[in-house]
Scaffold this motif. Structure first.
Motif, PDB file in Angstrom:
ATOM      1  N   PHE A 196       0.873  -1.169   0.000  1.00 33.79           N
ATOM      2  CA  PHE A 196       0.000   0.000   0.000  1.00 33.79           C
ATOM      3  C   PHE A 196       0.914   1.223   0.000  1.00 33.79           C
ATOM      4  O   PHE A 196       1.431   1.622   1.046  1.00 33.79           O
ATOM      5  CB  PHE A 196      -0.915  -0.007   1.225  1.00 33.79           C
ATOM      6  N   PHE A 197       1.120   1.800  -1.186  1.00 29.88           N
ATOM      7  CA  PHE A 197       2.110   2.857  -1.349  1.00 29.88           C
ATOM      8  C   PHE A 197       1.538   4.236  -1.040  1.00 29.88           C
ATOM      9  O   PHE A 197       0.338   4.482  -1.193  1.00 29.88           O
ATOM     10  CB  PHE A 197       2.630   2.865  -2.787  1.00 29.88           C
ATOM     11  N   THR A 198       2.418   5.145  -0.644  1.00 31.72           N
ATOM     12  CA  THR A 198       2.131   6.568  -0.646  1.00 31.72           C
ATOM     13  C   THR A 198       2.757   7.162  -1.904  1.00 31.72           C
ATOM     14  O   THR A 198       3.584   6.507  -2.570  1.00 31.72           O
ATOM     15  CB  THR A 198       2.720   7.268   0.585  1.00 31.72           C
TER      16      THR A 198
ATOM     17  N   CYS B 109       7.195   6.962  -5.645  1.00 31.76           N
ATOM     18  CA  CYS B 109       8.164   7.662  -6.495  1.00 31.76           C
ATOM     19  C   CYS B 109       9.593   7.354  -6.060  1.00 31.76           C
ATOM     20  O   CYS B 109      10.487   7.204  -6.899  1.00 31.76           O
ATOM     21  CB  CYS B 109       7.892   9.166  -6.461  1.00 31.76           C
ATOM     22  N   ALA B 110       9.818   7.229  -4.753  1.00 35.39           N
ATOM     23  CA  ALA B 110      11.152   6.890  -4.255  1.00 35.39           C
ATOM     24  C   ALA B 110      11.557   5.485  -4.694  1.00 35.39           C
ATOM     25  O   ALA B 110      12.716   5.243  -5.068  1.00 35.39           O
ATOM     26  CB  ALA B 110      11.184   6.999  -2.731  1.00 35.39           C
ATOM     27  N   LEU B 111      10.603   4.561  -4.665  1.00 40.03           N
ATOM     28  CA  LEU B 111      10.891   3.193  -5.099  1.00 40.03           C
ATOM     29  C   LEU B 111      11.242   3.160  -6.577  1.00 40.03           C
ATOM     30  O   LEU B 111      12.209   2.495  -6.983  1.00 40.03           O
ATOM     31  CB  LEU B 111       9.680   2.306  -4.824  1.00 40.03           C
ATOM     32  N   LEU B 112      10.485   3.871  -7.405  1.00 36.48           N
ATOM     33  CA  LEU B 112      10.781   3.919  -8.834  1.00 36.48           C
ATOM     34  C   LEU B 112      12.178   4.479  -9.079  1.00 36.48           C
ATOM     35  O   LEU B 112      12.948   3.941  -9.886  1.00 36.48           O
ATOM     36  CB  LEU B 112       9.732   4.766  -9.556  1.00 36.48           C
TER      37      LEU B 112
ATOM     38  N   GLY C 243      15.851   2.687 -10.871  1.00 34.74           N
ATOM     39  CA  GLY C 243      16.381   3.148 -12.150  1.00 34.74           C
ATOM     40  C   GLY C 243      15.385   3.816 -13.068  1.00 34.74           C
ATOM     41  O   GLY C 243      15.636   3.943 -14.273  1.00 34.74           O
ATOM     42  N   PHE C 244      14.250   4.269 -12.514  1.00 31.79           N
ATOM     43  CA  PHE C 244      13.239   4.951 -13.315  1.00 31.79           C
ATOM     44  C   PHE C 244      13.209   6.441 -12.982  1.00 31.79           C
ATOM     45  O   PHE C 244      13.445   6.835 -11.840  1.00 31.79           O
ATOM     46  CB  PHE C 244      11.854   4.349 -13.064  1.00 31.79           C
ATOM     47  N   VAL C 245      12.905   7.250 -13.983  1.00 37.74           N
ATOM     48  CA  VAL C 245      12.797   8.695 -13.814  1.00 37.74           C
ATOM     49  C   VAL C 245      11.329   9.085 -13.895  1.00 37.74           C
ATOM     50  O   VAL C 245      10.652   8.770 -14.881  1.00 37.74           O
ATOM     51  CB  VAL C 245      13.603   9.454 -14.886  1.00 37.74           C
ATOM     52  N   VAL C 246      10.817   9.742 -12.875  1.00 37.55           N
ATOM     53  CA  VAL C 246       9.422  10.172 -12.834  1.00 37.55           C
ATOM     54  C   VAL C 246       9.291  11.523 -13.517  1.00 37.55           C
ATOM     55  O   VAL C 246       9.954  12.486 -13.139  1.00 37.55           O
ATOM     56  CB  VAL C 246       8.914  10.260 -11.381  1.00 37.55           C
TER      57      VAL C 246
END
Length: 283
Positions: free
Chosen positions: A218-220, A225-228, A232-235
């Motif tokens: 259950f994400f905030t 965004c921190a996990l992404l 290695g992902f850019v938001v």
């Protein structure tokens, strides 16, 4: 569970969230909440899990009020808008839809000139998608025989919260994408969204069913965004309200009030009902 799976922070039991899921005192699942990033997760993972859970009854059991086919029909406008955005980003083929379900987004993408393949754990859902002429691989993402760096974009909506290991799941997606490839991820904003907050203020909870425990994370907004980023992902953009999710519903005062509430909650504090993220794979 000794640490948060997202940031490594210290966990605390969240009895309020547990109560909202309808888990009684004898149920083995605990809802943990990270004191640092706010991520919640279930431990131990409940049973059934995986393909055993996502059978015909999961998608089409009327007694659960969870008719998947009705929900997807209401999402058609949203899917088309999403497909057009991929097209505007230059994606014409090589789209990977992870957790494609019965293939509704892939069909919308095909109608908009974007061709792709799906990965789906549920044999029931994959069979329905295949009947529509879609290329769908049945099985777990980690067993998917796709070529590393072989996909030009990824769509993954309401799937990551079901994963056994969210970080490993995202790592596999990262490997399958070519550098700079665009992505769309969407997960529920559960417990912290305005609708759940109102329910909690009223002292209400959801009746227990298998749908109470099929989300493991259950994400905030912050934690997702921190996990992404850590994987290695850019938001590029993030919102918690998508008016197109309910655009296909008939006009009504109830619909207008709900949309207005979600819009205001998103504008004030990113407190709508979903976490919707566009971005690209880092190089």
């Amino acid at each position: 569970m000794t640490e948060c799976p997202v940031c490594g922070g210290d966990p605390q039991r969240d009895e309020v969230a547990r109560s909202m899921l309808g888990l009684d005192s004898g149920h083995p699942c605990v809802v943990w909440r990270c004191a640092s990033c706010g991520t919640r997760w279930l431990a131990p993972f409940p049973s059934p899990v995986g393909a055993e859970l996502y059978d015909h009854s999961y998608y089409e059991s009327p007694e659960e009020g969870h008719l998947y086919s009705v929900q997807t029909q209401q999402m058609i406008i949203c899917y088309k808008q999403r497909a057009r955005h991929f097209r505007a980003l230059g994606v014409a083929n090589g789209l990977l839809d992870v957790g494609c379900g019965t293939g509704d987004f892939l069909l919308a993408a095909r109608d908009e000139g974007v061709l792709g393949v799906g990965v789906e754990l549920s044999s029931y859902a994959a069979e329905i998608a295949a009947r529509s002429g879609l290329d769908v691989w049945r099985g777990d993402l980690h067993g998917f025989p796709g070529r590393v760096g072989g996909y030009s974009a990824v769509h993954c909506s309401h799937v990551l919260e079901h994963a056994y290991d969210a970080r490993a799941f995202l790592g596999r997606i990262h490997d399958l994408l070519e550098p700079g490839a665009p992505f769309y991820f969407e997960v529920p904003l559960q417990f912290d969204g305005i609708l759940d907050r109102i329910k909690r203020w009223r002292g209400e909870s959801y009746p227990y069913s298998v749908y109470s425990i099929h989300h493991h994370y259950f994400f905030t907004v912050r934690s997702f965004c921190a996990l992404l980023h850590s994987c290695g992902f850019v938001v590029d953009s993030c919102t918690t309200y998508l008016p197109s999710r309910r655009a296909a519903r008939p006009p009504s005062l109830r619909k207008w009030a709900l949309q207005s509430l979600l819009w205001a909650a998103d504008r004030v504090g990113l407190g709508g009902d979903v976490i919707s993220v566009w971005g690209h794979r880092g190089r």
